[in-house]
Each structure stands twice: as structure tokens, then as C-alpha cells.
Design a protein around this motif. Sequence first.
Motif, PDB file in Angstrom:
ATOM      1  N   ILE A 162      63.038  19.962  19.925  1.00  0.00           N
ATOM      2  CA  ILE A 162      62.399  19.829  21.236  1.00  0.00           C
ATOM      3  C   ILE A 162      63.467  19.618  22.302  1.00  0.00           C
ATOM      4  O   ILE A 162      63.435  20.246  23.367  1.00  0.00           O
ATOM      5  CB  ILE A 162      61.392  18.659  21.234  1.00  0.00           C
ATOM      6  N   ALA A 163      64.422  18.749  22.023  1.00  0.00           N
ATOM      7  CA  ALA A 163      65.483  18.453  22.991  1.00  0.00           C
ATOM      8  C   ALA A 163      66.316  19.691  23.303  1.00  0.00           C
ATOM      9  O   ALA A 163      66.623  19.956  24.473  1.00  0.00           O
ATOM     10  CB  ALA A 163      66.373  17.329  22.461  1.00  0.00           C
ATOM     11  N   ARG A 164      66.679  20.447  22.269  1.00  0.00           N
ATOM     12  CA  ARG A 164      67.461  21.674  22.509  1.00  0.00           C
ATOM     13  C   ARG A 164      66.675  22.659  23.370  1.00  0.00           C
ATOM     14  O   ARG A 164      67.234  23.284  24.281  1.00  0.00           O
ATOM     15  CB  ARG A 164      67.874  22.314  21.189  1.00  0.00           C
ATOM     16  N   LEU A 165      65.376  22.791  23.090  1.00  0.00           N
ATOM     17  CA  LEU A 165      64.545  23.703  23.878  1.00  0.00           C
ATOM     18  C   LEU A 165      64.409  23.215  25.322  1.00  0.00           C
ATOM     19  O   LEU A 165      64.488  24.010  26.257  1.00  0.00           O
ATOM     20  CB  LEU A 165      63.172  23.851  23.222  1.00  0.00           C
ATOM     21  N   ARG A 166      64.221  21.928  25.494  1.00  0.00           N
ATOM     22  CA  ARG A 166      64.110  21.378  26.851  1.00  0.00           C
ATOM     23  C   ARG A 166      65.405  21.560  27.626  1.00  0.00           C
ATOM     24  O   ARG A 166      65.389  21.892  28.812  1.00  0.00           O
ATOM     25  CB  ARG A 166      63.747  19.895  26.802  1.00  0.00           C
ATOM     26  N   LEU A 167      66.513  21.336  26.967  1.00  0.00           N
ATOM     27  CA  LEU A 167      67.803  21.512  27.629  1.00  0.00           C
ATOM     28  C   LEU A 167      68.003  22.971  28.022  1.00  0.00           C
ATOM     29  O   LEU A 167      68.452  23.262  29.139  1.00  0.00           O
ATOM     30  CB  LEU A 167      68.940  21.030  26.720  1.00  0.00           C
ATOM     31  N   ALA A 168      67.644  23.887  27.142  1.00  0.00           N
ATOM     32  CA  ALA A 168      67.782  25.314  27.453  1.00  0.00           C
ATOM     33  C   ALA A 168      66.918  25.701  28.649  1.00  0.00           C
ATOM     34  O   ALA A 168      67.365  26.440  29.537  1.00  0.00           O
ATOM     35  CB  ALA A 168      67.410  26.156  26.231  1.00  0.00           C
ATOM     36  N   VAL A 169      65.688  25.198  28.698  1.00  0.00           N
ATOM     37  CA  VAL A 169      64.801  25.479  29.828  1.00  0.00           C
ATOM     38  C   VAL A 169      65.405  24.909  31.106  1.00  0.00           C
ATOM     39  O   VAL A 169      65.444  25.577  32.146  1.00  0.00           O
ATOM     40  CB  VAL A 169      63.389  24.903  29.573  1.00  0.00           C
ATOM     41  N   GLN A 170      65.891  23.688  31.024  1.00  0.00           N
ATOM     42  CA  GLN A 170      66.470  23.036  32.196  1.00  0.00           C
ATOM     43  C   GLN A 170      67.690  23.819  32.701  1.00  0.00           C
ATOM     44  O   GLN A 170      67.838  24.034  33.906  1.00  0.00           O
ATOM     45  CB  GLN A 170      66.865  21.602  31.851  1.00  0.00           C
ATOM     46  N   LEU A 171      68.546  24.244  31.803  1.00  0.00           N
ATOM     47  CA  LEU A 171      69.741  24.981  32.211  1.00  0.00           C
ATOM     48  C   LEU A 171      69.386  26.351  32.771  1.00  0.00           C
ATOM     49  O   LEU A 171      70.016  26.814  33.725  1.00  0.00           O
ATOM     50  CB  LEU A 171      70.721  25.096  31.039  1.00  0.00           C
ATOM     51  N   ALA A 172      68.374  26.995  32.206  1.00  0.00           N
ATOM     52  CA  ALA A 172      67.930  28.287  32.725  1.00  0.00           C
ATOM     53  C   ALA A 172      67.367  28.128  34.137  1.00  0.00           C
ATOM     54  O   ALA A 172      67.622  28.966  35.009  1.00  0.00           O
ATOM     55  CB  ALA A 172      66.887  28.898  31.801  1.00  0.00           C
ATOM     56  N   GLN A 173      66.633  27.048  34.378  1.00  0.00           N
ATOM     57  CA  GLN A 173      66.099  26.792  35.720  1.00  0.00           C
ATOM     58  C   GLN A 173      67.233  26.537  36.707  1.00  0.00           C
ATOM     59  O   GLN A 173      67.182  27.001  37.851  1.00  0.00           O
ATOM     60  CB  GLN A 173      65.159  25.581  35.693  1.00  0.00           C
ATOM     61  N   LYS A 174      68.260  25.850  36.259  1.00  0.00           N
ATOM     62  CA  LYS A 174      69.397  25.565  37.142  1.00  0.00           C
ATOM     63  C   LYS A 174      70.102  26.852  37.526  1.00  0.00           C
ATOM     64  O   LYS A 174      70.505  27.037  38.665  1.00  0.00           O
ATOM     65  CB  LYS A 174      70.376  24.610  36.453  1.00  0.00           C
ATOM     66  N   GLU A 175      70.229  27.792  36.545  1.00  0.00           N
ATOM     67  CA  GLU A 175      70.892  29.073  36.832  1.00  0.00           C
ATOM     68  C   GLU A 175      70.101  29.894  37.835  1.00  0.00           C
ATOM     69  O   GLU A 175      70.691  30.539  38.688  1.00  0.00           O
ATOM     70  CB  GLU A 175      71.078  29.865  35.534  1.00  0.00           C
ATOM     71  N   THR A 176      68.770  29.862  37.730  1.00  0.00           N
ATOM     72  CA  THR A 176      67.964  30.646  38.683  1.00  0.00           C
ATOM     73  C   THR A 176      67.992  30.037  40.079  1.00  0.00           C
ATOM     74  O   THR A 176      67.803  30.747  41.055  1.00  0.00           O
ATOM     75  CB  THR A 176      66.505  30.782  38.194  1.00  0.00           C
ATOM     76  N   GLU A 177      68.238  28.730  40.153  1.00  0.00           N
ATOM     77  CA  GLU A 177      68.319  28.066  41.452  1.00  0.00           C
ATOM     78  C   GLU A 177      69.672  28.309  42.120  1.00  0.00           C
ATOM     79  O   GLU A 177      69.786  28.212  43.324  1.00  0.00           O
ATOM     80  CB  GLU A 177      68.109  26.550  41.288  1.00  0.00           C
ATOM     81  N   ALA A 178      70.689  28.618  41.311  1.00  0.00           N
ATOM     82  CA  ALA A 178      72.042  28.782  41.848  1.00  0.00           C
ATOM     83  C   ALA A 178      72.214  30.111  42.542  1.00  0.00           C
ATOM     84  O   ALA A 178      71.511  31.009  42.494  1.00  0.00           O
ATOM     85  CB  ALA A 178      73.067  28.660  40.726  1.00  0.00           C
TER      86      ALA A 178
END
Length: 169
Positions: A153-169
Motif C-alpha cells: 500500500i505504501a509503495r503504491l501511495r508513494l508512486a501515486v504521490q510522485l506521479a501527481q507531483k510530476e504532473t504539477e511540475a
Amino acid sequence: MSAAEKAAFVARYGGIYEHSSWVAERAWELLGGSGNAAEIAATLAHCVDVATDAEKRRLICAHPDLAGRAAVRGELTAESSGEQASAGIDQCTAEEFARFQKLNDRYKEKFGFPFVMAVRGSNRHAILAAFEERLQNDAEAEFARALSEIHKIARLRLAVQLAQKETEA
């Protein structure tokens, strides 16, 4: 590193492990606030792995029941709500919902903590089958399995969070 930087790190990664910001706080101490996604994920997992059994049990217990009362009351974290919805748990029939309730109760009665499964990418039928299968395990095996699922769950949440950060950049 400053207290503000630590606070920002904990604010960003504190929700990766459900209601357990202590994991991010300890990871900060090891990482000093820097690291790539793989290093952050590994360090967060390490902090859980070296925690006491009591801390691990509290981490497991911080997870909500699947299709449980917290979901009905709208009390899930945004992450848990999204994960359960992605598996179609929010679309249960009345019979499936009742089955989830019964299995949640049986599982907690047997093991003393909630059933934890990384449900993103799964479906309610597979989850119900996993419930039935895992109820056959002993407490030690289920404790280890719950922690393994929490790491997923943590790995998936981190991946989602990082993907969201990339789209915001």
C-alpha cells in the motif's frame, strides 16, 4: 536540516503509512530529508521493519476495515477511500456488503487486528476470496502478511504521490 524542512517532509510522507506519521519522522532522521523515490520507499519500509511489535500492531490497527463502518460514515482518509473505490468496494451489493462485515468481524475476532490488503488494481470478488483464504492462516503468518500488504500500500501511495507531483511540475 531545519525543523521546517523536517515538518515539510513529514507533511508530505506522513500519510504514506496510514495514520502513522512516526514512520516518516524516523525516515527523516535516516535520510536527512534527501533521497530519490526508491530510497524514500526503502527507508520508510525499513523504519516499519525495525519498529517494535507493539508499534507494528498499532500500524496494522490504524487501517480501516474494507467496506467497513468508517467507509459508510465517510471517515476514511482520501487515500483509503480512493483505494477502496478503485477496487469497486464502494459498489458492493447489499449481500456483498454484509459478507464484508461478517468477514471483517471474523478476522478481527481471530487475529485481533483488521484485515489489510493492497486493493488497488484488485476487485471486490478477489478481495472476498482473499479474506476467506487468509482466515485459514495462523496469527503469526497473518501479522507478517498484514505488514507485507501495508508495505505494498505504501509503495503504491508513494508512486501515486510522485506521479501527481510530476504532473504539477
